[in-house]
Design an enzyme around this catalytic site. Structure first.
Site, PDB file in Angstrom:
ATOM      1  N   ASP A  44      60.839 -31.904  -2.701  1.00  0.00           N
ATOM      2  CA  ASP A  44      60.212 -33.039  -2.079  1.00  0.00           C
ATOM      3  C   ASP A  44      59.497 -32.732  -0.506  1.00  0.00           C
ATOM      4  O   ASP A  44      58.632 -33.074  -0.084  1.00  0.00           O
ATOM      5  CB  ASP A  44      61.223 -34.140  -1.916  1.00  0.00           C
TER       6      ASP A  44
ATOM      7  N   ASP B 190      68.325 -34.971  -6.192  1.00  0.00           N
ATOM      8  CA  ASP B 190      68.225 -35.194  -4.732  1.00  0.00           C
ATOM      9  C   ASP B 190      69.452 -34.947  -4.180  1.00  0.00           C
ATOM     10  O   ASP B 190      70.629 -35.462  -4.525  1.00  0.00           O
ATOM     11  CB  ASP B 190      67.602 -36.519  -4.368  1.00  0.00           C
TER      12      ASP B 190
END
EC number: 3.4.23.36
Length: 149
Positions: A124, A110
């Site tokens: 995401d 991330d």
């Protein structure tokens, strides 16, 4: 399945994660807009908000089930529901992007950090946008059905 959407999401997701891995060290944060948006390299062992940490098998089963359901149902979606079809492509592309990470390392890479929200990635964002398209279409269809009696 809008295969081009799926492939585009997976490629963009994996290229961005590769770039982050090769140009940053874990935990490194680069301010883009001070105190609002940073690029921060983190490894996420769970889902959104850190839920279900280190449950790689669970996430793999969920992703395979989701992709299988999409492959089964997609041909049954009428062509006039283009937003639903598009959302399905985003959802599948995002799921595959994160599954690739989980298979390789057990973590998801991330890096989008808005400081008021958990750090996330392109996969995401695609999943959230895909679900949004699907929900919007379902609500719209329900209202359309009610209006038509």
């Amino acid at each position: 399945m809008p295969i081009l959407i799926v492939v585009f999401v997976v490629i963009m997701d994996q290229l961005s994660k590769f770039y982050i891995q090769t140009h940053m060290t874990l935990g490194m944060s680069i301010p883009v807009i001070d105190d609002i948006f940073h690029i921060t390299y983190v490894l996420n062992p769970g889902a959104a908000f850190g839920l279900f940490e280190h449950q790689t098998l669970f996430f793999l089963i969920v992703a395979v089930s989701l992709v299988s359901a999409a492959i089964y149902f997609y041909p049954r979606i009428p062509k006039k529901y283009s937003l639903l079809r598009f959302g399905t492509g985003l959802l599948v592309g995002g799921a595959i992007g994160n599954v690739i990470d989980r298979i390789k390392t057990g973590y998801v890479i991330d890096f989008f950090d808005f400081r008021i929200w958990p750090v996330f990635n392109i996969a995401d964002a695609a999943i959230v946008c895909g679900v949004g398209c699907i929900v919007f279409t379902m609500v719209y269809l329900h209202k359309e059905d009610e209006a038509n009696g």
